[in-house]
Design an enzyme around this catalytic site. Structure first.
Site, PDB file in Angstrom:
ATOM      1  N   GLU A  89       0.817  -1.215   0.000  1.00 61.65           N
ATOM      2  CA  GLU A  89       0.000   0.000   0.000  1.00 61.65           C
ATOM      3  C   GLU A  89       0.854   1.270   0.000  1.00 61.65           C
ATOM      4  OE1 GLU A  89      -3.621  -0.337   2.312  1.00 61.65           O
ATOM      5  OE2 GLU A  89      -3.331   1.708   3.032  1.00 61.65           O
ATOM      6  N   ASP A  90       1.963   1.257   0.696  1.00 59.92           N
ATOM      7  CA  ASP A  90       2.683   2.511   0.943  1.00 59.92           C
ATOM      8  C   ASP A  90       4.100   2.587   0.385  1.00 59.92           C
ATOM      9  OD1 ASP A  90       0.537   3.671   2.250  1.00 59.92           O
ATOM     10  OD2 ASP A  90       1.092   2.830   4.184  1.00 59.92           O
TER      11      ASP A  90
END
Ligand code: ZN
Length: 190
Positions: A67-68
């Site tokens: 996600e990051d």
């Protein structure tokens, strides 16, 4: 069991995640290193939840890498195998969707994910409730912090029955968070 069979892959995951998150900071006032968060999530699973399942623990350490960071699902599978890849994918939001939709989907999906993914999500919400209570993002007004706590309660509601120790800690921290935030709120007249 040969302890190296648990310790070596855990340290490998830690090394990988620390490298991937190396330039990231949390949004709190002190801009603490991002990696503190996945470490906390894994530590909660082991210490509070009594979890010894390697896939869940590696999944916790790696849970925000897709996600990051620039990590791909294929890369996770190559390094850690298909089970860890699946757990991380199960707890990854689709960043192409608008934020309210992502938050709604987290509630919807929580009921259907695998057991290791449920454990990771529970510990993630514990860590986040603690942060939003004690070291919130610097720019968040009180109302946003309160709404965040309310939303985690809906997600965790779908995860009940997964691990009673983690759920109990979540409940305590949620109550504590609401006490802290309501003490910060201006008195409403009447
Ligand atoms: Zn997280």
């Amino acid at each position: 069991m040969d302890e190296a069979r648990l310790i070596t892959p855990l340290l490998k995951a830690l090394h990988f995640a620390a490298d991937k998150h190396r330039d990231q900071r949390r949004k709190d006032e002190d801009a603490s290193p991002y990696i503190n968060h996945p470490i906390e999530v894994a530590e909660l699973l082991a210490r509070v939840g009594g979890v010894t399942d390697l896939v869940a623990l590696q999944g916790a350490i790696l849970h925000d890498t897709i996600e990051d960071t620039d990590t791909s699902p294929e890369e996770l599978e190559r390094e850690f195998g298909p089970d860890v890849r699946r757990v991380v994918e199960e707890v990854t939001d689709d960043k192409n969707l608008p934020k309210p939709e992502r938050k709604r989907l987290q509630i919807e999906h929580a009921a259907h994910i695998s057991r290791p993914a449920r454990l990771v999500k529970l510990a993630d919400k514990i860590s986040n409730v603690r942060s939003v209570t004690l070291t919130p993002p610097a720019r968040w007004p009180l109302s946003r912090r309160q709404e965040y706590l309310d939303w985690t309660e809906q997600v965790v509601g779908r995860l009940r029955g997964t691990n009673s120790s983690l759920e109990k800690l979540y409940d305590e921290l949620l109550a504590e968070g609401r006490r802290v935030l309501s003490a910060l709120a201006p008195e409403t007249p009447g």
